[in-house]
Design an enzyme around this catalytic site. Sequence first.
Site, PDB file in Angstrom:
ATOM      1  N   THR A 101       0.834  -1.205   0.000  1.00  0.00           N
ATOM      2  CA  THR A 101       0.000   0.000   0.000  1.00  0.00           C
ATOM      3  C   THR A 101       0.866   1.252   0.000  1.00  0.00           C
ATOM      4  O   THR A 101       1.991   1.258   0.507  1.00  0.00           O
ATOM      5  CB  THR A 101      -0.869   0.062   1.270  1.00  0.00           C
ATOM      6  OG1 THR A 101      -0.007   0.132   2.414  1.00  0.00           O
ATOM      7  CG2 THR A 101      -1.766  -1.144   1.400  1.00  0.00           C
TER       8      THR A 101
ATOM      9  N   HIS B 210      22.904  -0.636  51.129  1.00  0.00           N
ATOM     10  CA  HIS B 210      21.594  -1.268  51.330  1.00  0.00           C
ATOM     11  C   HIS B 210      20.466  -0.238  51.309  1.00  0.00           C
ATOM     12  O   HIS B 210      19.636  -0.169  52.213  1.00  0.00           O
ATOM     13  CB  HIS B 210      21.581  -2.079  52.617  1.00  0.00           C
ATOM     14  CG  HIS B 210      22.645  -3.135  52.687  1.00  0.00           C
ATOM     15  ND1 HIS B 210      22.852  -4.027  51.655  1.00  0.00           N
ATOM     16  CD2 HIS B 210      23.570  -3.424  53.625  1.00  0.00           C
ATOM     17  CE1 HIS B 210      23.854  -4.826  51.967  1.00  0.00           C
ATOM     18  NE2 HIS B 210      24.315  -4.482  53.147  1.00  0.00           N
TER      19      HIS B 210
ATOM     20  N   LYS C 185      -3.146 -14.496  15.105  1.00  0.00           N
ATOM     21  CA  LYS C 185      -4.167 -15.490  15.449  1.00  0.00           C
ATOM     22  C   LYS C 185      -4.060 -16.722  14.559  1.00  0.00           C
ATOM     23  O   LYS C 185      -4.234 -17.856  15.022  1.00  0.00           O
ATOM     24  CB  LYS C 185      -5.565 -14.865  15.310  1.00  0.00           C
ATOM     25  CG  LYS C 185      -6.707 -15.857  15.558  1.00  0.00           C
ATOM     26  CD  LYS C 185      -8.063 -15.175  15.493  1.00  0.00           C
ATOM     27  CE  LYS C 185      -9.180 -16.184  15.753  1.00  0.00           C
ATOM     28  NZ  LYS C 185     -10.514 -15.548  15.787  1.00  0.00           N
TER      29      LYS C 185
END
Length: 529
Positions: free
Chosen positions: A37, A284, A140
């Site tokens: 396209t 820490h 799918k």
Amino acid sequence: MKDLKTIKSALISVYHKDKLDVIVKKLNELGVQLYSTGGTQSFIESLNVPVTAVEDLTGYPSILGGRVKTLHPKIFGGILNRREHAGDQDQIAQYEIPEIDLVIVDLYPFEETVASGASEEDIIEKIDIGGIALIRGTAKNFNDVIIVSSRDQYEEFIELLNTKNGESSLEDRKAFARKAFATSSHYDSAIFNYFNGGITDKNRVSLNDGKVLRYGENPDQSATFYKFDNADSKVTLANAEVLQGKELSYNNLLDADAAWKSASDAYHAVTHIENKVAVSVIKHLNPCGLAVTDNILKSLDLAWEGDPISAFGSIICFTDTVTAEVASWFGKKFVEIIIAPAFTPEALEIFSKKKNLRLLVTPIKAEKTGEKLYRSISGGMLVQDEDEGMDSEFKNVTKIQFDNNKMNLAKFGITACKHLKSNAIALVNENSDGSFWLTGAGMGQPNRLDSLRQLTIPRFNMKEGVKIEEAVLISDAFFPFRDSIEAANEYGVKFIVEPGGSIRDEEVIDACDEFGIAMLFTGRRHFKH
């Protein structure tokens, strides 16, 4: 193999066309029928490769300003038909729908358009409809069709074409389908977050391109590091450049983030020092050292002196360029990570001898980023705003007035304290040259009194020549009882800053008045759990 499928036809509709030429030429070499396209079709034609326009296949032109091009049964029928389903094949023949074996899509750049500051009209036009539908439909039907859903997959697909000569296995197609749904879900999350605009009842977080770490909090825990963009600024610790050293672990990244944020916040909090440099020392997740001066070595000395025992194996962050002099300062000292906006070539040469030392480059954090913080619990996720910005309300609540000359020090102390784990107590001092540093810190205790007696004061007392009566003591939350004031008085504290808000505020204020302590309420808590 039964599950092998040969690519005989392909639909290509992409936004970004870099490296697409290699794919197009290979498909042409394999004799694949191409459909395309608009701009993609023109690009393929410029390569002197035959291509059929989608409009010629569907009998409809691109309409509505390009909004509708591929949304047609002859396209989606060609993609979604099941090759071994007799009913599907009958209808394909009846309506003369050609089968499409490969779809290559690269979506409109929605996130990039939002980030560019474009108008809403331009942003809306970058919401891809046909591309998303092509991705989902092809994924799918992965049993028969292969989907390439992003330019990030071009190289991987080229490798597949070259190694399998235009064929794909079910495993290949399913792998590309998995990535396709990752592409579409991330795209939808970005669009939702744009429309959501910070409303908090719904949230979408999309994590991509995870980096598997050496290990998690402990060696037997696996961990992955993901980057995501949820701040106003692109300057984040996640985007830091690693110059040298072994790979970062889960704990390394947490500590590095704490170092970067505390140094940056201290830099922004101190406004009276020209050419200021902030240095944080993190162990820490807690600052065991933090200083702001007008000299990088001076800041480093003070930050390290804040708690030299805890500084072993720490993470250091600078807000200025690290020089050879600074690099030499570390000598045989062991630190895990050093973070700075830049390192001179001479500094890098010195650090190169410490093979395991990690060097990270990133600018300082902006004063406010609007970043969201995410934290998981069993069965859920907690989301909150970052604790950003400086307190603006300071109310003298005691008979003795808080020394105005200590207001800048108080602001620095609030910044230091907010980066300590609660119950947090910080002591900060100012030197004769106007520099600020963290001289005592208590954190992570089940009560505020233990933080003060067992941690903050013992750390402060390690420092010679520093007077506690000149220090400012900051609490991240209100004092619930007068016992902490009594303890502070025992040690000689004369200046206290806390949020206020306890039902026993008057009791605490009375204790300060009794002992001749000046106290400010800020009205804002900085509790860090």
